[in-house]
Design an enzyme around this catalytic site. Structure first.
Site, PDB file in Angstrom:
ATOM      1  N   ASN A   7       1.903 -11.403  -5.957  1.00 12.45           N
ATOM      2  CA  ASN A   7       2.775 -10.422  -5.311  1.00 12.45           C
ATOM      3  C   ASN A   7       3.195 -11.039  -3.976  1.00 12.45           C
ATOM      4  O   ASN A   7       2.429 -11.020  -3.012  1.00 12.45           O
ATOM      5  CB  ASN A   7       1.991  -9.115  -5.106  1.00 12.45           C
ATOM      6  CG  ASN A   7       2.850  -8.025  -4.507  1.00 12.45           C
ATOM      7  OD1 ASN A   7       4.005  -8.265  -4.130  1.00 12.45           O
ATOM      8  ND2 ASN A   7       2.296  -6.842  -4.393  1.00 12.45           N
ATOM      9  N   ARG A  94       4.993  -9.973  -9.638  1.00 12.75           N
ATOM     10  CA  ARG A  94       5.562  -8.646  -9.391  1.00 12.75           C
ATOM     11  C   ARG A  94       6.953  -8.856  -8.806  1.00 12.75           C
ATOM     12  O   ARG A  94       7.113  -9.541  -7.790  1.00 12.75           O
ATOM     13  CB  ARG A  94       4.692  -7.890  -8.398  1.00 12.75           C
ATOM     14  CG  ARG A  94       5.311  -6.581  -8.053  1.00 12.75           C
ATOM     15  CD  ARG A  94       4.578  -5.868  -6.969  1.00 12.75           C
ATOM     16  NE  ARG A  94       5.213  -4.575  -6.755  1.00 12.75           N
ATOM     17  CZ  ARG A  94       5.315  -3.997  -5.568  1.00 12.75           C
ATOM     18  NH1 ARG A  94       4.839  -4.586  -4.490  1.00 12.75           N
ATOM     19  NH2 ARG A  94       5.899  -2.837  -5.453  1.00 12.75           N
ATOM     20  N   HIS A 183       7.308   1.791  -8.538  1.00 13.59           N
ATOM     21  CA  HIS A 183       5.887   1.990  -8.885  1.00 13.59           C
ATOM     22  C   HIS A 183       5.712   1.971 -10.410  1.00 13.59           C
ATOM     23  O   HIS A 183       4.748   2.565 -10.928  1.00 13.59           O
ATOM     24  CB  HIS A 183       5.344   3.355  -8.390  1.00 13.59           C
ATOM     25  CG  HIS A 183       5.161   3.458  -6.912  1.00 13.59           C
ATOM     26  ND1 HIS A 183       5.308   4.652  -6.234  1.00 13.59           N
ATOM     27  CD2 HIS A 183       4.836   2.543  -5.961  1.00 13.59           C
ATOM     28  CE1 HIS A 183       5.078   4.472  -4.944  1.00 13.59           C
ATOM     29  NE2 HIS A 183       4.808   3.191  -4.749  1.00 13.59           N
ATOM     30  N   ARG A 244       8.361   7.003   5.242  1.00 17.00           N
ATOM     31  CA  ARG A 244       9.689   7.269   4.658  1.00 17.00           C
ATOM     32  C   ARG A 244       9.887   8.768   4.466  1.00 17.00           C
ATOM     33  O   ARG A 244       8.965   9.475   4.071  1.00 17.00           O
ATOM     34  CB  ARG A 244       9.827   6.577   3.303  1.00 17.00           C
ATOM     35  CG  ARG A 244       9.811   5.084   3.406  1.00 17.00           C
ATOM     36  CD  ARG A 244       9.966   4.474   2.016  1.00 17.00           C
ATOM     37  NE  ARG A 244       9.088   3.335   1.866  1.00 17.00           N
ATOM     38  CZ  ARG A 244       8.466   3.006   0.745  1.00 17.00           C
ATOM     39  NH1 ARG A 244       8.637   3.716  -0.354  1.00 17.00           N
ATOM     40  NH2 ARG A 244       7.684   1.950   0.716  1.00 17.00           N
ATOM     41  N   MET A 286      -3.362   8.554   5.840  1.00 14.89           N
ATOM     42  CA  MET A 286      -3.782   9.910   5.453  1.00 14.89           C
ATOM     43  C   MET A 286      -5.175  10.271   5.955  1.00 14.89           C
ATOM     44  O   MET A 286      -5.453  11.424   6.264  1.00 14.89           O
ATOM     45  CB  MET A 286      -3.681  10.066   3.927  1.00 14.89           C
ATOM     46  CG  MET A 286      -3.918  11.452   3.413  1.00 14.89           C
ATOM     47  SD  MET A 286      -2.954  12.747   4.280  1.00 14.89           S
ATOM     48  CE  MET A 286      -1.411  12.750   3.384  1.00 14.89           C
ATOM     49  N   GLU A 387      -2.524  -2.198 -10.673  1.00 13.48           N
ATOM     50  CA  GLU A 387      -1.218  -2.796 -10.963  1.00 13.48           C
ATOM     51  C   GLU A 387      -1.353  -4.272 -11.337  1.00 13.48           C
ATOM     52  O   GLU A 387      -0.624  -4.784 -12.183  1.00 13.48           O
ATOM     53  CB  GLU A 387      -0.300  -2.628  -9.751  1.00 13.48           C
ATOM     54  CG  GLU A 387       0.165  -1.196  -9.598  1.00 13.48           C
ATOM     55  CD  GLU A 387       0.714  -0.869  -8.225  1.00 13.48           C
ATOM     56  OE1 GLU A 387      -0.085  -0.608  -7.299  1.00 13.48           O
ATOM     57  OE2 GLU A 387       1.943  -0.882  -8.068  1.00 13.48           O
TER      58      GLU A 387
HETATM   59  P1  ADP Z   1      -0.243   0.975  -0.796  1.00 17.16           P
HETATM   60  O1  ADP Z   1       0.837   1.914  -1.200  1.00 17.16           O
HETATM   61  O2  ADP Z   1       0.082   0.191   0.427  1.00 17.16           O
HETATM   62  O3  ADP Z   1      -0.829   0.163  -1.931  1.00 17.16           O
HETATM   63  P2  ADP Z   1      -2.685   2.526  -0.994  1.00 17.16           P
HETATM   64  O4  ADP Z   1      -2.431   2.908  -2.413  1.00 17.16           O
HETATM   65  O5  ADP Z   1      -3.857   1.651  -0.709  1.00 17.16           O
HETATM   66  O6  ADP Z   1      -1.411   1.937  -0.276  1.00 17.16           O
HETATM   67  O7  ADP Z   1      -2.869   3.908  -0.174  1.00 17.16           O
HETATM   68  C1  ADP Z   1      -3.014   3.931   1.207  1.00 17.16           C
HETATM   69  C2  ADP Z   1      -3.204   5.367   1.652  1.00 17.16           C
HETATM   70  O8  ADP Z   1      -4.371   5.908   1.012  1.00 17.16           O
HETATM   71  C3  ADP Z   1      -3.425   5.509   3.158  1.00 17.16           C
HETATM   72  O9  ADP Z   1      -2.653   6.590   3.652  1.00 17.16           O
HETATM   73  C4  ADP Z   1      -4.913   5.864   3.241  1.00 17.16           C
HETATM   74  O10 ADP Z   1      -5.204   6.646   4.361  1.00 17.16           O
HETATM   75  C5  ADP Z   1      -5.080   6.651   1.967  1.00 17.16           C
HETATM   76  N1  ADP Z   1      -6.521   6.779   1.620  1.00 17.16           N
HETATM   77  C6  ADP Z   1      -7.367   5.821   1.194  1.00 17.16           C
HETATM   78  N2  ADP Z   1      -8.611   6.336   1.044  1.00 17.16           N
HETATM   79  C7  ADP Z   1      -8.554   7.642   1.395  1.00 17.16           C
HETATM   80  C8  ADP Z   1      -9.484   8.728   1.462  1.00 17.16           C
HETATM   81  N3  ADP Z   1     -10.764   8.546   1.141  1.00 17.16           N
HETATM   82  N4  ADP Z   1      -9.046   9.931   1.849  1.00 17.16           N
HETATM   83  C9  ADP Z   1      -7.752  10.127   2.201  1.00 17.16           C
HETATM   84  N5  ADP Z   1      -6.815   9.171   2.148  1.00 17.16           N
HETATM   85  C10 ADP Z   1      -7.207   7.933   1.759  1.00 17.16           C
END
Ligand code: ADP
Length: 410
Positions: A7, A94, A183, A244, A286, A387
């Protein structure tokens, strides 16, 4: 033999090496800050005792080509004994935008490279580094086939009524303006996992799949195929994301341009990088948003409320589109981990047959978990997406189907 999944971004390369036999992940790594004197290298590999060993180091790296030389060296040598060193079965890339040209993964040749380059106007930030990765590996290892796996391909099954915008038809014909969706590898992976878990054949399976990471998208799956998706021409449309805005009245652009004299570029920057959760509460992670909301920060609370409200609207819309929904699926970093989001999103959807069980909610582990209430007609699943594994599988299938394999070239 080994399959390497790549990627490539503008200043980073993520990669994962799979043993062909069983498609097991054996090395995972990333190169960051390419083009600087302080490029970061991370790799972890599976040892004979089934544990992962890690190395993190920093060194200068001039460009992607040099990065790929290093990556191949690692991919060939590690792990030391679990898979015979050397032999590569294929490289899976990817590629973010496949436009209308690519409905499935393809073996890369000169023509494919030209067609991916033709799509750069649709994905100016992503397709160029994706192509650079393909070109570097073709040059470094001309004996190994490269497969391009597109984020958009899974959504090419959408019917015209779902993928067209209500714009003058020429804009689609001349400039390819339509909904593409993204996605795709994640939605496809969780769809297959749900089919395996529920024992419902793909062609009979109706789902609403929700991928919540830094980007977020919802899709309707009919008979195992994407029937509609929240993301559009670009990944900006749809749900509220980390930075976004998602759905927006297009007139906001004209209004702001007239009122503030804001340029096109400034607006693009705001909508992509300063909006979403960050715009609402100043945070885009988050976990932090949840912590601030729990401490009483009203804007953080509003960000969560707005996010869940919009997801609910898509669930309602896709339930209407599908008629029968076998399962709602949560996936992605937020979707897999944020238990409070499952409850908030599904709250008040009992009349659609969707209800989560608070206790199950807290006890999720493994790849697929069911969190719906007993006797709720619609299953609610949390599925860990992968993925890279999906790209590895698609790479293997594409090479095996191809003439390269049939003619005994590999
Ligand atoms: P990307 O889209 O960059 O691959 P991810 O799928 O890893 O990102 O998701 C990242 C998001 O997931 C962030 O907002 C992070 O805060 C959230 N996240 C990861 N673990 C937790 C958790 N235990 N509780 C709440 N949010 C989480």
């Amino acid at each position: 033999m080994r399959v390497v999944v790549v990627n490539a971004g503008s200043s980073s390369i993520k990669y994962e090496v799979f043993a062909l036999d069983g498609c097991t992940s054996v090395v995972q790594g990333s190169l960051e800050r390419i083009g600087t004197r302080e490029a970061g290298f991370r790799r972890r590999w599976l040892t004979d005792s089934e544990s992962w060993e890690d190395i993190v180091e920093t060194r200068p790296i001039a460009d992607h080509y040099e990065g790929f030389q290093y990556l191949l060296d690692v991919a060939e040598r590690y792990p030391t004994t679990r898979v015979a060193p050397g032999a590569f079965f294929g490289f899976g890339h990817r590629v973010v935008h496949g436009g209308e040209a690519f409905r499935e993964p393809v073996i890369v040749d000169e023509d494919v490279i030209c067609r991916i380059k033709d799509l750069i106007p649709l994905a100016p930030l992503h397709n160029p580094p994706n192509v650079a990765g393909i070109e570097a590996l073709r040059k470094l290892r001309p004996d190994v086939p490269n497969v391009a796996v597109f984020d958009t391909a899974f959504h090419q099954s959408m019917p015209p009524k779902a993928f067209h915008y209500a714009l003058p038809h020429e804009l689609h014909r001349l400039h390819h303006v339509r909904r593409y969706g993204f996605h795709g590898t994640s939605h496809q992976y969780v769809t297959q996992e749900a089919s395996n878990h529920l024992g419902i054949p793909l062609d009979q399976l109706n789902l609403i799949t929700l991928h919540f990471g830094n980007g977020a998208s919802a899709i309707a799956v009919r008979g195992g195929k994407s029937a509609d998706t929240s993301m559009g021409l670009t990944p900006l449309e749809g749900l509220i994301m980390g930075t976004r805005c998602g759905d927006l009245d297009p007139a906001v652009h004209f209004y702001l341009a007239r009122k503030t004299g804001m340029t096109f570029e400034a607006m693009e920057e705001i909508l992509n990088k300063e909006s979403g959760h960050k715009g609402i509460c100043g945070l885009n992670d988050m976990r932090e948003i949840q912590r601030c909301a729990e401490e009483g920060d009203a804007q953080a609370g509003l960000a969560i409320e707005m996010f869940c409200y919009r997801v609910k609207k898509y669930i309602g819309a896709y339930t209407a589109v599908l008629g029968r929904v076998d399962a709602v699926i949560f996936t992605g970093g937020i979707g897999e981990n944020a238990t409070f989001i499952w409850a908030r999103v599904c709250e008040g959807l009992e009349h659609l047959g969707i209800a989560v069980d608070g206790a199950r909610n807290e006890a999720v582990s493994g790849t697929v978990a069911e969190i719906q209430k007993d006797r709720a007609p619609v299953r609610v699943l949390v599925v860990r997406t992968d993925e890279e594994l999906e790209i590895a599988r698609q790479t293997i299938r594409t090479i095996e189907k191809s003439n390269l394999s049939k003619n005994g070239i590999i």
